[in-house]
Design a protein around this motif. Sequence first.
Motif, PDB file in Angstrom:
ATOM      1  N   ARG A 117       0.853  -1.199   0.000  1.00 52.46           N
ATOM      2  CA  ARG A 117       0.000   0.000   0.000  1.00 52.46           C
ATOM      3  C   ARG A 117       0.883   1.240   0.000  1.00 52.46           C
ATOM      4  NH1 ARG A 117      -3.869   0.564  -1.942  1.00 52.46           N
ATOM      5  NH2 ARG A 117      -4.616   2.189  -0.600  1.00 52.46           N
ATOM      6  N   ASP A 118       0.581   2.148  -0.888  1.00 53.34           N
ATOM      7  CA  ASP A 118       1.282   3.434  -0.933  1.00 53.34           C
ATOM      8  C   ASP A 118       2.799   3.258  -0.997  1.00 53.34           C
ATOM      9  OD1 ASP A 118      -1.218   4.760  -0.790  1.00 53.34           O
ATOM     10  OD2 ASP A 118      -1.189   4.560   1.401  1.00 53.34           O
ATOM     11  N   GLY A 119       3.269   2.302  -1.801  1.00 54.87           N
ATOM     12  CA  GLY A 119       4.699   2.099  -2.004  1.00 54.87           C
ATOM     13  C   GLY A 119       5.405   1.331  -0.905  1.00 54.87           C
ATOM     14  N   ARG A 120       4.674   0.805   0.066  1.00 58.45           N
ATOM     15  CA  ARG A 120       5.277   0.039   1.161  1.00 58.45           C
ATOM     16  C   ARG A 120       4.609  -1.321   1.266  1.00 58.45           C
ATOM     17  NH1 ARG A 120       8.988   2.188   4.355  1.00 58.45           N
ATOM     18  NH2 ARG A 120       9.240   4.422   4.289  1.00 58.45           N
ATOM     19  N   TRP A 121       5.426  -2.327   1.554  1.00 64.66           N
ATOM     20  CA  TRP A 121       4.914  -3.670   1.809  1.00 64.66           C
ATOM     21  C   TRP A 121       4.658  -3.829   3.304  1.00 64.66           C
ATOM     22  CZ3 TRP A 121       3.347  -7.298  -1.532  1.00 64.66           C
ATOM     23  CH2 TRP A 121       3.717  -7.149  -2.866  1.00 64.66           C
ATOM     24  N   TYR A 122       3.590  -4.577   3.642  1.00 67.73           N
ATOM     25  CA  TYR A 122       3.242  -4.863   5.030  1.00 67.73           C
ATOM     26  C   TYR A 122       2.961  -6.349   5.184  1.00 67.73           C
ATOM     27  CZ  TYR A 122       2.591   0.151   5.534  1.00 67.73           C
ATOM     28  OH  TYR A 122       2.789   1.510   5.555  1.00 67.73           O
ATOM     29  N   PHE A 123       3.357  -6.885   6.327  1.00 66.86           N
ATOM     30  CA  PHE A 123       3.053  -8.254   6.723  1.00 66.86           C
ATOM     31  C   PHE A 123       1.615  -8.284   7.222  1.00 66.86           C
ATOM     32  CE2 PHE A 123       3.278 -11.177  10.554  1.00 66.86           C
ATOM     33  CZ  PHE A 123       3.164 -12.359   9.838  1.00 66.86           C
ATOM     34  N   ILE A 124       0.826  -9.248   6.758  1.00 73.19           N
ATOM     35  CA  ILE A 124      -0.532  -9.449   7.264  1.00 73.19           C
ATOM     36  C   ILE A 124      -0.428 -10.559   8.304  1.00 73.19           C
ATOM     37  CG2 ILE A 124      -2.911 -10.021   6.717  1.00 73.19           C
ATOM     38  CD1 ILE A 124      -2.309  -9.209   3.793  1.00 73.19           C
ATOM     39  N   ASP A 125      -0.508 -10.196   9.560  1.00 75.20           N
ATOM     40  CA  ASP A 125      -0.288 -11.147  10.656  1.00 75.20           C
ATOM     41  C   ASP A 125      -1.551 -11.973  10.902  1.00 75.20           C
ATOM     42  OD1 ASP A 125       0.189 -12.473  13.065  1.00 75.20           O
ATOM     43  OD2 ASP A 125       1.331 -10.795  13.892  1.00 75.20           O
ATOM     44  N   PRO A 126      -1.492 -13.279  10.645  1.00 72.15           N
ATOM     45  CA  PRO A 126      -2.680 -14.111  10.839  1.00 72.15           C
ATOM     46  C   PRO A 126      -3.056 -14.300  12.310  1.00 72.15           C
ATOM     47  CG  PRO A 126      -0.809 -15.489  10.305  1.00 72.15           C
ATOM     48  CD  PRO A 126      -0.351 -14.057  10.168  1.00 72.15           C
ATOM     49  N   THR A 127      -2.166 -13.938  13.223  1.00 72.86           N
ATOM     50  CA  THR A 127      -2.457 -14.087  14.651  1.00 72.86           C
ATOM     51  C   THR A 127      -3.021 -12.814  15.275  1.00 72.86           C
ATOM     52  OG1 THR A 127      -0.256 -13.437  15.423  1.00 72.86           O
ATOM     53  CG2 THR A 127      -0.583 -15.768  14.846  1.00 72.86           C
ATOM     54  N   ALA A 128      -2.972 -11.708  14.526  1.00 73.23           N
ATOM     55  CA  ALA A 128      -3.478 -10.435  15.043  1.00 73.23           C
ATOM     56  C   ALA A 128      -4.879 -10.204  14.487  1.00 73.23           C
ATOM     57  CB  ALA A 128      -2.547  -9.294  14.640  1.00 73.23           C
ATOM     58  N   PRO A 129      -5.852  -9.975  15.362  1.00 73.14           N
ATOM     59  CA  PRO A 129      -7.232  -9.845  14.899  1.00 73.14           C
ATOM     60  C   PRO A 129      -7.442  -8.645  13.980  1.00 73.14           C
ATOM     61  CG  PRO A 129      -7.062  -9.432  17.268  1.00 73.14           C
ATOM     62  CD  PRO A 129      -5.702  -9.817  16.792  1.00 73.14           C
ATOM     63  N   LEU A 130      -8.267  -8.869  12.970  1.00 73.98           N
ATOM     64  CA  LEU A 130      -8.710  -7.794  12.088  1.00 73.98           C
ATOM     65  C   LEU A 130     -10.212  -7.646  12.296  1.00 73.98           C
ATOM     66  CD1 LEU A 130      -6.868  -8.458   8.709  1.00 73.98           C
ATOM     67  CD2 LEU A 130      -6.689  -6.440  10.145  1.00 73.98           C
ATOM     68  N   LYS A 131     -10.641  -6.464  12.619  1.00 76.42           N
ATOM     69  CA  LYS A 131     -12.069  -6.240  12.845  1.00 76.42           C
ATOM     70  C   LYS A 131     -12.709  -5.834  11.528  1.00 76.42           C
ATOM     71  CE  LYS A 131     -11.331  -5.238  17.613  1.00 76.42           C
ATOM     72  NZ  LYS A 131     -11.392  -4.439  18.746  1.00 76.42           N
ATOM     73  N   ALA A 132     -12.921  -6.838  10.682  1.00 79.28           N
ATOM     74  CA  ALA A 132     -13.527  -6.586   9.382  1.00 79.28           C
ATOM     75  C   ALA A 132     -14.382  -7.773   8.989  1.00 79.28           C
ATOM     76  CB  ALA A 132     -12.444  -6.359   8.332  1.00 79.28           C
ATOM     77  N   GLY A 133     -15.607  -7.486   8.635  1.00 80.47           N
ATOM     78  CA  GLY A 133     -16.477  -8.504   8.065  1.00 80.47           C
ATOM     79  C   GLY A 133     -16.247  -8.562   6.566  1.00 80.47           C
ATOM     80  N   ARG A 134     -16.761  -9.575   5.944  1.00 88.64           N
ATOM     81  CA  ARG A 134     -16.553  -9.775   4.509  1.00 88.64           C
ATOM     82  C   ARG A 134     -16.908  -8.552   3.677  1.00 88.64           C
ATOM     83  NH1 ARG A 134     -16.205 -14.246   1.839  1.00 88.64           N
ATOM     84  NH2 ARG A 134     -17.934 -13.804   0.454  1.00 88.64           N
ATOM     85  N   ASN A 135     -17.955  -7.841   4.042  1.00 83.98           N
ATOM     86  CA  ASN A 135     -18.412  -6.697   3.249  1.00 83.98           C
ATOM     87  C   ASN A 135     -17.931  -5.349   3.778  1.00 83.98           C
ATOM     88  OD1 ASN A 135     -19.847  -8.106   1.200  1.00 83.98           O
ATOM     89  ND2 ASN A 135     -21.404  -8.591   2.723  1.00 83.98           N
ATOM     90  N   ASP A 136     -17.114  -5.369   4.831  1.00 85.55           N
ATOM     91  CA  ASP A 136     -16.547  -4.136   5.369  1.00 85.55           C
ATOM     92  C   ASP A 136     -15.394  -3.667   4.484  1.00 85.55           C
ATOM     93  OD1 ASP A 136     -18.265  -4.172   7.541  1.00 85.55           O
ATOM     94  OD2 ASP A 136     -16.822  -5.167   8.862  1.00 85.55           O
ATOM     95  N   PRO A 137     -15.028  -2.389   4.582  1.00 83.08           N
ATOM     96  CA  PRO A 137     -13.842  -1.920   3.863  1.00 83.08           C
ATOM     97  C   PRO A 137     -12.611  -2.691   4.338  1.00 83.08           C
ATOM     98  CG  PRO A 137     -15.100  -0.076   4.739  1.00 83.08           C
ATOM     99  CD  PRO A 137     -15.686  -1.327   5.321  1.00 83.08           C
TER     100      PRO A 137
END
Length: 156
Positions: A117-137
């Motif tokens: 995103r915006d020229g930077r790579w980020y790790f998506i941590d599968p152990t850290a909760p994401l508060k997003a439902g399927r239809n959320d942004p």
Amino acid sequence: MTVCPCGSGNSLEGCCGRLHQGLPAPDAQALMRSRYSAYVMGQVDYLVSTTLPAQQATLDRAAIAQWSASATWLGLEVEHCETHGGQPEHAFVTFTARWHDDSGEHSHRERSAFVQRDGRWYFIDPTAPLKAGRNDPCPCSSGQKFKKCCAGYLIG
């Protein structure tokens, strides 16, 4: 010359050290290698800042620091990197990290997900909760729905 802990054979200054100083990683594999080096060197701030921003507040900084300091890091082997096109760009990096601690020698094989995103790579941590439902942004701020963006990379 200090050899970079990531196993590249390059100098720390010419490899992961540049990323630790703020240069964006050119690809997901470089970010993953720099994160391994950060564990070796106890750079908790770098590990947090290179995790998906929506997950950073949920990370246990003390646990990261404790694991980093208590381990003797033995090496990293990158097995495979697959980059997927699209906006935003995603990638998987498969690797094995080895370390020794008070309970013996260990190895951990993982297929990690990354997003750019915006020229930077980020790790998506599968152990850290994401508060997003399927239809959320999507938490990566792509402007897409979660189900059309990063959700599939958490399952990997």
